[in-house]
Design a protein around this motif. Sequence first.
Motif, PDB file in Angstrom:
ATOM      1  N   MET A   1     116.835  52.304 109.844  1.00 15.23           N
ATOM      2  CA  MET A   1     116.132  50.951 109.461  1.00 15.23           C
ATOM      3  C   MET A   1     115.420  51.659 107.949  1.00 15.23           C
ATOM      4  O   MET A   1     116.143  51.448 106.567  1.00 15.23           O
ATOM      5  N   ARG A   2     114.368  51.284 107.963  1.00 14.38           N
ATOM      6  CA  ARG A   2     113.518  51.619 107.015  1.00 14.38           C
ATOM      7  C   ARG A   2     113.908  53.464 106.014  1.00 14.38           C
ATOM      8  O   ARG A   2     113.578  53.315 104.552  1.00 14.38           O
ATOM      9  N   THR A   3     114.038  54.269 107.046  1.00 15.67           N
ATOM     10  CA  THR A   3     114.181  55.586 106.297  1.00 15.67           C
ATOM     11  C   THR A   3     116.287  55.041 105.198  1.00 15.67           C
ATOM     12  O   THR A   3     115.531  56.093 103.811  1.00 15.67           O
ATOM     13  N   PHE A   4     116.606  54.817 106.160  1.00 19.16           N
ATOM     14  CA  PHE A   4     117.582  54.013 104.949  1.00 19.16           C
ATOM     15  C   PHE A   4     117.266  53.527 103.796  1.00 19.16           C
ATOM     16  O   PHE A   4     118.481  53.601 102.404  1.00 19.16           O
ATOM     17  N   LEU A   5     116.595  52.554 104.112  1.00 17.63           N
ATOM     18  CA  LEU A   5     115.965  51.747 102.677  1.00 17.63           C
ATOM     19  C   LEU A   5     115.475  52.868 101.290  1.00 17.63           C
ATOM     20  O   LEU A   5     115.490  52.493 100.819  1.00 17.63           O
ATOM     21  N   LYS A   6     114.769  53.236 102.116  1.00 20.29           N
ATOM     22  CA  LYS A   6     113.935  54.061 101.465  1.00 20.29           C
ATOM     23  C   LYS A   6     114.693  55.615 100.264  1.00 20.29           C
ATOM     24  O   LYS A   6     114.671  55.136  99.434  1.00 20.29           O
ATOM     25  N   LYS A   7     115.637  55.613 101.317  1.00 21.12           N
ATOM     26  CA  LYS A   7     116.748  56.350 101.269  1.00 21.12           C
ATOM     27  C   LYS A   7     117.304  56.092  99.676  1.00 21.12           C
ATOM     28  O   LYS A   7     117.968  56.626  98.748  1.00 21.12           O
ATOM     29  N   HIS A   8     118.176  55.012 100.141  1.00 21.70           N
ATOM     30  CA  HIS A   8     118.878  54.041  99.274  1.00 21.70           C
ATOM     31  C   HIS A   8     118.345  53.343  98.282  1.00 21.70           C
ATOM     32  O   HIS A   8     119.280  52.150  97.921  1.00 21.70           O
ATOM     33  N   PHE A   9     116.992  53.195  97.629  1.00 18.25           N
ATOM     34  CA  PHE A   9     116.693  51.900  97.501  1.00 18.25           C
ATOM     35  C   PHE A   9     117.439  51.840  96.089  1.00 18.25           C
ATOM     36  O   PHE A   9     117.177  50.565  95.387  1.00 18.25           O
ATOM     37  N   LYS A  11     119.897  52.447  95.113  1.00 20.70           N
ATOM     38  CA  LYS A  11     120.901  52.609  94.900  1.00 20.70           C
ATOM     39  C   LYS A  11     121.591  50.979  94.920  1.00 20.70           C
ATOM     40  O   LYS A  11     122.600  50.317  94.547  1.00 20.70           O
ATOM     41  N   LEU A  12     120.246  50.620  95.883  1.00 21.19           N
ATOM     42  CA  LEU A  12     120.972  49.562  95.974  1.00 21.19           C
ATOM     43  C   LEU A  12     120.691  48.566  94.994  1.00 21.19           C
ATOM     44  O   LEU A  12     121.061  47.808  94.678  1.00 21.19           O
ATOM     45  N   ILE A  13     119.643  48.675  94.577  1.00 16.61           N
ATOM     46  CA  ILE A  13     119.067  47.955  93.496  1.00 16.61           C
ATOM     47  C   ILE A  13     120.276  47.898  92.613  1.00 16.61           C
ATOM     48  O   ILE A  13     120.242  47.284  91.765  1.00 16.61           O
ATOM     49  N   TYR A  14     120.379  49.248  91.963  1.00 14.50           N
ATOM     50  CA  TYR A  14     121.692  49.146  90.819  1.00 14.50           C
ATOM     51  C   TYR A  14     123.026  48.209  91.303  1.00 14.50           C
ATOM     52  O   TYR A  14     123.955  47.689  90.687  1.00 14.50           O
ATOM     53  N   LEU A  15     122.991  48.508  92.072  1.00 12.04           N
ATOM     54  CA  LEU A  15     124.647  47.957  92.410  1.00 12.04           C
ATOM     55  C   LEU A  15     124.616  45.992  92.663  1.00 12.04           C
ATOM     56  O   LEU A  15     124.675  45.538  92.425  1.00 12.04           O
ATOM     57  N   SER A  16     122.988  45.303  93.143  1.00 17.21           N
ATOM     58  CA  SER A  16     123.059  44.288  93.280  1.00 17.21           C
ATOM     59  C   SER A  16     122.363  43.803  91.507  1.00 17.21           C
ATOM     60  O   SER A  16     123.251  43.238  91.308  1.00 17.21           O
ATOM     61  N   ILE A  17     121.283  44.860  90.471  1.00 18.06           N
ATOM     62  CA  ILE A  17     122.271  44.636  89.103  1.00 18.06           C
ATOM     63  C   ILE A  17     123.889  44.703  88.754  1.00 18.06           C
ATOM     64  O   ILE A  17     123.973  43.528  88.163  1.00 18.06           O
ATOM     65  N   THR A  18     124.608  44.906  88.730  1.00 14.62           N
ATOM     66  CA  THR A  18     125.930  46.120  88.991  1.00 14.62           C
ATOM     67  C   THR A  18     126.298  44.859  88.941  1.00 14.62           C
ATOM     68  O   THR A  18     127.037  43.262  88.657  1.00 14.62           O
TER      69      THR A  18
END
Length: 231
Positions: A1-9, A11-18
Amino acid sequence: MRTFLKKHFKKLIYLSITFLLIIVSINFYIVQVTKEYIQTDYTKLPNVDAIIVLGAKVHEDRLSYVLESRLVGGINCMLQNKANAILLSGDHGQKNYDEVNSMRKYILRRKFPIRKEQIFMDHAGFDTYDSMYRALHIFGIKSAIIVTQDFHINRSVYIARSLGIKAYGLAIDESMYKYHLQLNWKIREYVTRVKAFKDVLINAQPTFLGEKIPISGNGLKSWDTIKSVKK
């Protein structure tokens, strides 16, 4: 899970802002396109086909303060001859919960000079979109004054006008309520405006339709002998 978050951090920020920008933009749009049709003084509103009072919480036959304020606003519009009919739209989906008859009884108990045949009841106004859709398609309302609190009025007018009703809003003052209540309403409204935008976009259908009851006719035809619209 941590690896996934690091890898896609990122993208998740951009998606949240969008996502946040979409919510803010829709809210801004709904407020901007409706604000010219909203008043806090009912004497400044035009004459229309009907006054629409949107339901809110009741306790048996006792109206919540929120609903009582809305209903009094609608009654004042009727007494100013802004319309010849008042539509009470709310939730009567259960045998032991009935917003619309509670409003009707309030009007009759206090002997306001409103004739029974001027009082129309929509028992399936389960949410604002359902109320406005049914106002147009069941009751044939072409123009209306919608009565509800300030936090709710822009969404109500937006839905009605998007569906084809020439709608105006009477915004009921909510400043007497506790701050945490007002804040909760406003936060929730940010989300429900997005739902309203989506419902209008896809031309959503209400929970119930049914037989037409023209607002130009006799309101007694909308009074129920059955206790709820659901079995």
